[in-house]
Design an enzyme around this catalytic site. Structure first.
Site, short mmCIF file in Angstrom:
data_model
loop_
_atom_site.label_atom_id
_atom_site.label_comp_id
_atom_site.label_asym_id
_atom_site.label_seq_id
_atom_site.Cartn_x
_atom_site.Cartn_y
_atom_site.Cartn_z
N ASP A 137 -6.58 -6.74 4.29
CA ASP A 137 -6.01 -5.40 4.35
C ASP A 137 -5.98 -4.89 5.80
O ASP A 137 -7.03 -4.69 6.40
CB ASP A 137 -6.87 -4.47 3.48
CG ASP A 137 -6.26 -3.10 3.30
OD1 ASP A 137 -5.15 -2.86 3.80
OD2 ASP A 137 -6.92 -2.27 2.66
N HIS A 142 -1.35 -1.26 -4.16
CA HIS A 142 -2.61 -0.94 -3.47
C HIS A 142 -2.68 0.57 -3.23
O HIS A 142 -1.75 1.16 -2.68
CB HIS A 142 -2.66 -1.72 -2.16
CG HIS A 142 -3.97 -1.65 -1.44
ND1 HIS A 142 -5.06 -2.40 -1.80
CD2 HIS A 142 -4.35 -0.92 -0.37
CE1 HIS A 142 -6.06 -2.15 -0.97
NE2 HIS A 142 -5.66 -1.23 -0.10
N SER A 164 0.84 -1.20 0.00
CA SER A 164 0.00 0.00 0.00
C SER A 164 0.87 1.25 0.00
O SER A 164 1.65 1.46 0.94
CB SER A 164 -0.90 0.02 1.24
OG SER A 164 -1.47 1.31 1.36
N HIS A 186 -8.61 0.99 -3.60
CA HIS A 186 -9.52 0.73 -2.48
C HIS A 186 -10.20 2.05 -2.12
O HIS A 186 -9.57 2.94 -1.55
CB HIS A 186 -8.67 0.18 -1.32
CG HIS A 186 -9.43 -0.08 -0.06
ND1 HIS A 186 -8.78 -0.32 1.14
CD2 HIS A 186 -10.75 -0.15 0.21
CE1 HIS A 186 -9.68 -0.54 2.08
NE2 HIS A 186 -10.88 -0.43 1.56
N MET A 200 -12.31 4.15 0.02
CA MET A 200 -12.93 4.33 1.34
C MET A 200 -13.63 5.68 1.31
O MET A 200 -13.23 6.65 1.99
CB MET A 200 -11.85 4.26 2.44
CG MET A 200 -11.34 2.85 2.66
SD MET A 200 -9.79 2.81 3.58
CE MET A 200 -8.65 3.00 2.22
N MET A 225 -9.16 7.87 0.71
CA MET A 225 -9.96 8.18 1.92
C MET A 225 -10.49 9.59 1.81
O MET A 225 -9.75 10.51 1.47
CB MET A 225 -9.07 8.08 3.16
CG MET A 225 -8.40 6.74 3.33
SD MET A 225 -7.35 6.77 4.79
CE MET A 225 -6.63 5.13 4.70
N MET A 270 -11.38 -6.26 5.69
CA MET A 270 -10.58 -5.34 6.50
C MET A 270 -10.19 -6.04 7.80
O MET A 270 -11.07 -6.50 8.54
CB MET A 270 -11.38 -4.07 6.84
CG MET A 270 -11.62 -3.10 5.70
SD MET A 270 -10.16 -2.47 4.84
CE MET A 270 -9.10 -1.91 6.17
N ASP A 324 -4.94 3.53 -1.56
CA ASP A 324 -5.99 3.78 -0.56
C ASP A 324 -6.55 5.19 -0.71
O ASP A 324 -5.84 6.17 -0.44
CB ASP A 324 -5.41 3.62 0.85
CG ASP A 324 -5.19 2.17 1.21
OD1 ASP A 324 -6.15 1.38 1.12
OD2 ASP A 324 -4.06 1.81 1.58
C1 DX5 Z 1 -6.31 1.12 5.96
C2 DX5 Z 1 -5.92 0.88 4.52
C3 DX5 Z 1 -4.79 -0.05 4.36
C4 DX5 Z 1 -3.50 0.42 4.96
C5 DX5 Z 1 -2.81 -0.79 5.48
O1 DX5 Z 1 -7.49 1.83 6.02
O2 DX5 Z 1 -7.00 0.35 3.77
O3 DX5 Z 1 -4.59 -0.42 3.01
O4 DX5 Z 1 -2.66 1.07 4.05
O5 DX5 Z 1 -1.70 -0.40 6.18
P1 DX5 Z 1 -0.95 -1.36 7.19
O6 DX5 Z 1 -0.43 -2.52 6.39
O7 DX5 Z 1 0.12 -0.48 7.74
O8 DX5 Z 1 -1.95 -1.81 8.23
ZN ZN Z 2 -6.57 -0.50 1.69
#
Ligand code: DX5
Ligand code: ZN
Length: 218
Positions: A176, A34, A9, A67, A69, A38, A138, A36
Protein backbone atom coordinates in the site's frame (compact mmCIF):
# COMPACT_ATOMS: atom_id res chain seq x y z
CA UNK A 1 -0.96 -17.10 -15.39
CA UNK A 2 -1.25 -15.70 -11.87
CA UNK A 3 -1.93 -12.03 -11.38
CA UNK A 4 -2.05 -9.87 -8.27
CA UNK A 5 -5.30 -8.86 -6.65
CA UNK A 6 -5.84 -5.16 -7.30
CA UNK A 7 -7.43 -3.02 -4.60
CA UNK A 8 -8.03 0.56 -5.79
CA UNK A 9 -8.18 3.00 -2.88
CA UNK A 10 -11.24 5.24 -2.81
CA UNK A 11 -9.16 7.77 -0.88
CA UNK A 12 -8.23 9.04 -4.35
CA UNK A 13 -11.81 8.94 -5.69
CA UNK A 14 -14.00 12.01 -6.18
CA UNK A 15 -15.85 12.15 -2.84
CA UNK A 16 -18.62 14.23 -4.43
CA UNK A 17 -19.16 11.41 -6.94
CA UNK A 18 -18.49 8.33 -4.84
CA UNK A 19 -21.34 6.29 -6.27
CA UNK A 20 -20.09 6.94 -9.80
CA UNK A 21 -16.54 5.95 -8.85
CA UNK A 22 -17.63 2.81 -6.98
CA UNK A 23 -19.71 1.78 -10.03
CA UNK A 24 -16.62 2.25 -12.19
CA UNK A 25 -14.74 -0.12 -9.82
CA UNK A 26 -17.62 -2.62 -10.09
CA UNK A 27 -17.22 -2.66 -13.88
CA UNK A 28 -13.42 -2.80 -13.71
CA UNK A 29 -11.05 -5.72 -13.15
CA UNK A 30 -10.51 -4.61 -9.53
CA UNK A 31 -10.71 -7.44 -6.98
CA UNK A 32 -11.27 -5.46 -3.79
CA UNK A 33 -12.16 -1.89 -2.90
CA UNK A 34 -9.61 -0.44 -0.47
CA UNK A 35 -11.11 1.86 2.17
CA UNK A 36 -8.66 4.05 4.13
CA UNK A 37 -9.85 5.15 7.57
CA UNK A 38 -7.70 7.89 9.18
CA UNK A 39 -8.38 9.41 12.58
CA UNK A 40 -6.03 12.42 12.76
CA UNK A 41 -4.29 10.76 15.75
CA UNK A 42 -2.57 7.59 14.54
CA UNK A 43 -1.87 9.47 11.30
CA UNK A 44 -1.85 13.24 10.74
CA UNK A 45 -4.78 13.19 8.34
CA UNK A 46 -8.54 12.56 8.70
CA UNK A 47 -10.28 10.76 5.83
CA UNK A 48 -13.81 9.50 6.56
CA UNK A 49 -15.50 6.97 8.81
CA UNK A 50 -18.44 4.65 9.27
CA UNK A 51 -21.28 6.40 7.38
CA UNK A 52 -19.14 6.85 4.27
CA UNK A 53 -17.95 3.23 4.46
CA UNK A 54 -21.59 2.09 4.66
CA UNK A 55 -22.45 4.34 1.68
CA UNK A 56 -19.64 2.76 -0.35
CA UNK A 57 -20.89 -0.70 0.64
CA UNK A 58 -24.38 0.15 -0.59
CA UNK A 59 -23.05 0.39 -4.16
CA UNK A 60 -20.03 -1.92 -4.06
CA UNK A 61 -20.16 -5.33 -5.72
CA UNK A 62 -16.65 -6.21 -4.55
CA UNK A 63 -15.28 -6.90 -1.07
CA UNK A 64 -14.36 -3.88 1.04
CA UNK A 65 -10.75 -4.08 2.21
CA UNK A 66 -10.81 -1.72 5.20
CA UNK A 67 -7.47 -0.30 6.39
CA UNK A 68 -7.82 1.18 9.86
CA UNK A 69 -5.21 3.87 10.47
CA UNK A 70 -6.67 4.66 13.87
CA UNK A 71 -5.66 4.29 17.52
CA UNK A 72 -7.47 1.66 19.59
CA UNK A 73 -9.00 0.00 16.52
CA UNK A 74 -10.59 -2.66 18.74
CA UNK A 75 -13.23 -0.08 19.68
CA UNK A 76 -14.54 0.04 16.10
CA UNK A 77 -14.09 -3.45 14.67
CA UNK A 78 -17.68 -4.53 15.01
CA UNK A 79 -18.97 -1.23 13.64
CA UNK A 80 -16.79 -1.50 10.53
CA UNK A 81 -17.85 -5.12 10.03
CA UNK A 82 -21.46 -3.93 10.23
CA UNK A 83 -20.67 -1.12 7.77
CA UNK A 84 -19.59 -3.75 5.23
CA UNK A 85 -15.92 -4.63 5.74
CA UNK A 86 -14.88 -8.10 4.56
CA UNK A 87 -11.24 -7.59 5.44
CA UNK A 88 -10.28 -5.59 8.53
CA UNK A 89 -6.64 -4.52 8.77
CA UNK A 90 -5.25 -2.95 11.94
CA UNK A 91 -1.81 -1.44 12.45
CA UNK A 92 0.75 -3.39 14.46
CA UNK A 93 1.87 -0.04 15.90
CA UNK A 94 -1.65 0.69 17.21
CA UNK A 95 -2.24 -2.66 18.94
CA UNK A 96 -0.49 -3.52 22.22
CA UNK A 97 -2.63 -6.68 22.41
CA UNK A 98 -2.43 -7.68 18.78
CA UNK A 99 -3.20 -11.37 19.36
CA UNK A 100 -6.45 -10.47 21.11
CA UNK A 101 -7.35 -7.97 18.40
CA UNK A 102 -6.78 -10.56 15.65
CA UNK A 103 -8.98 -13.09 17.44
CA UNK A 104 -11.63 -10.38 17.85
CA UNK A 105 -11.62 -9.67 14.09
CA UNK A 106 -11.93 -13.37 13.29
CA UNK A 107 -14.80 -13.78 15.74
CA UNK A 108 -16.67 -11.19 13.65
CA UNK A 109 -16.49 -13.52 10.64
CA UNK A 110 -14.18 -11.36 8.52
CA UNK A 111 -10.57 -11.69 7.40
CA UNK A 112 -7.89 -10.31 9.70
CA UNK A 113 -5.04 -8.15 8.38
CA UNK A 114 -2.07 -6.50 10.09
CA UNK A 115 -0.37 -3.43 8.62
CA UNK A 116 3.28 -2.52 9.20
CA UNK A 117 4.66 1.01 8.96
CA UNK A 118 7.85 1.39 6.90
CA UNK A 119 10.11 1.37 9.99
CA UNK A 120 8.62 -1.75 11.62
CA UNK A 121 10.67 -4.91 10.95
CA UNK A 122 8.61 -7.70 9.39
CA UNK A 123 10.12 -10.08 11.98
CA UNK A 124 7.79 -8.66 14.67
CA UNK A 125 5.07 -10.87 13.14
CA UNK A 126 6.99 -14.11 13.69
CA UNK A 127 4.83 -15.34 16.57
CA UNK A 128 1.48 -14.34 15.11
CA UNK A 129 1.86 -14.89 11.37
CA UNK A 130 -0.11 -18.15 11.47
CA UNK A 131 -3.15 -16.33 12.83
CA UNK A 132 -3.20 -13.61 10.16
CA UNK A 133 -4.97 -13.72 6.78
CA UNK A 134 -3.17 -10.72 5.32
CA UNK A 135 -0.12 -8.56 6.01
CA UNK A 136 -0.21 -5.05 4.59
CA UNK A 137 3.25 -3.59 4.10
CA UNK A 138 3.14 0.19 3.95
CA UNK A 139 5.35 1.36 1.10
CA UNK A 140 4.85 5.01 2.14
CA UNK A 141 4.25 6.55 5.55
CA UNK A 142 0.51 6.20 6.18
CA UNK A 143 -1.67 9.28 6.10
CA UNK A 144 -1.75 10.55 2.55
CA UNK A 145 -2.23 9.33 -1.00
CA UNK A 146 0.12 10.31 -3.80
CA UNK A 147 3.44 9.77 -1.98
CA UNK A 148 6.65 8.31 -3.39
CA UNK A 149 7.17 4.55 -3.13
CA UNK A 150 9.93 3.51 -0.66
CA UNK A 151 12.39 1.24 -2.50
CA UNK A 152 13.32 -0.75 0.61
CA UNK A 153 9.85 -2.33 0.33
CA UNK A 154 11.05 -5.05 -2.10
CA UNK A 155 13.47 -6.44 0.48
CA UNK A 156 10.77 -6.32 3.14
CA UNK A 157 8.41 -8.29 0.89
CA UNK A 158 11.08 -10.95 0.32
CA UNK A 159 11.74 -11.22 4.06
CA UNK A 160 8.05 -11.51 4.84
CA UNK A 161 7.49 -14.08 2.08
CA UNK A 162 10.28 -16.19 3.64
CA UNK A 163 8.74 -15.86 7.11
CA UNK A 164 5.33 -16.92 5.75
CA UNK A 165 6.81 -19.92 3.93
CA UNK A 166 8.77 -21.06 7.01
CA UNK A 167 5.76 -20.88 9.27
CA UNK A 168 3.34 -22.46 6.79
CA UNK A 169 1.06 -19.48 7.23
CA UNK A 170 -1.64 -18.79 4.63
CA UNK A 171 -1.19 -15.02 4.94
CA UNK A 172 -1.06 -13.01 1.74
CA UNK A 173 1.11 -9.92 1.32
CA UNK A 174 -0.54 -6.65 0.31
CA UNK A 175 1.37 -3.47 -0.60
CA UNK A 176 0.00 0.00 0.00
CA UNK A 177 1.44 3.30 -1.16
CA UNK A 178 2.93 4.64 -4.36
CA UNK A 179 2.06 1.52 -6.38
CA UNK A 180 2.25 2.04 -10.13
CA UNK A 181 2.80 0.15 -13.35
CA UNK A 182 6.60 0.16 -12.92
CA UNK A 183 6.84 -1.26 -9.40
CA UNK A 184 3.79 -3.58 -9.57
CA UNK A 185 5.53 -6.45 -11.44
CA UNK A 186 8.60 -6.20 -9.19
CA UNK A 187 6.38 -6.36 -6.10
CA UNK A 188 4.55 -9.38 -7.49
CA UNK A 189 7.81 -11.18 -8.22
CA UNK A 190 9.07 -10.38 -4.69
CA UNK A 191 5.99 -12.16 -3.27
CA UNK A 192 3.21 -9.57 -3.00
CA UNK A 193 -0.21 -10.89 -4.00
CA UNK A 194 -2.44 -7.83 -3.45
CA UNK A 195 -1.65 -4.27 -4.55
CA UNK A 196 -3.43 -1.13 -3.39
CA UNK A 197 -3.39 1.74 -5.87
CA UNK A 198 -4.97 5.12 -5.24
CA UNK A 199 -3.70 8.07 -7.23
CA UNK A 200 -2.22 5.91 -9.99
CA UNK A 201 -5.72 4.61 -10.77
CA UNK A 202 -7.89 7.63 -10.11
CA UNK A 203 -5.65 10.26 -11.70
CA UNK A 204 -5.27 8.20 -14.88
CA UNK A 205 -7.23 9.34 -17.95
CA UNK A 206 -8.84 5.89 -18.08
CA UNK A 207 -9.00 4.34 -14.57
CA UNK A 208 -10.68 1.13 -15.78
CA UNK A 209 -7.96 0.45 -18.34
CA UNK A 210 -5.32 1.32 -15.75
CA UNK A 211 -6.72 -1.31 -13.37
CA UNK A 212 -6.71 -3.95 -16.14
CA UNK A 213 -3.15 -3.03 -17.03
CA UNK A 214 -2.00 -3.46 -13.43
CA UNK A 215 -3.23 -7.05 -13.61
CA UNK A 216 -1.62 -7.74 -16.99
CA UNK A 217 1.99 -6.96 -16.31
CA UNK A 218 3.45 -10.44 -16.23
C1 DX5 B 1 -2.01 5.85 2.64
C2 DX5 B 1 -3.15 4.90 2.35
C3 DX5 B 1 -3.16 4.38 0.97
C4 DX5 B 1 -3.35 5.42 -0.09
C5 DX5 B 1 -2.52 4.98 -1.26
O1 DX5 B 1 -1.95 6.13 3.98
O2 DX5 B 1 -3.13 3.78 3.22
O3 DX5 B 1 -4.10 3.34 0.80
O4 DX5 B 1 -4.67 5.59 -0.51
O5 DX5 B 1 -2.53 5.98 -2.20
P1 DX5 B 1 -1.48 6.04 -3.37
O6 DX5 B 1 -1.68 4.80 -4.21
O7 DX5 B 1 -1.84 7.31 -4.07
O8 DX5 B 1 -0.09 6.07 -2.76
ZN1 ZN C 1 -4.47 2.00 2.73
Amino acid sequence: MNTPLIAPSVLAADFANLQRDVEMLNRSAADWIHVDIMDGVFVPNISFGLPVTAAIKKHAQKPLDVHLMIVQPERYLEAFRDAGAEILTVHYEACPHLHRTIQHIKSLGVKAGVALNPHTPVSVLQDIIQDIDLVLIMSVNPGFGGQKFIERTYERVRQLAALIAESESQAIIEIDGGVNQDNAPLLYHAGARALVAGSFVFSAPDPEATISNLKKLW
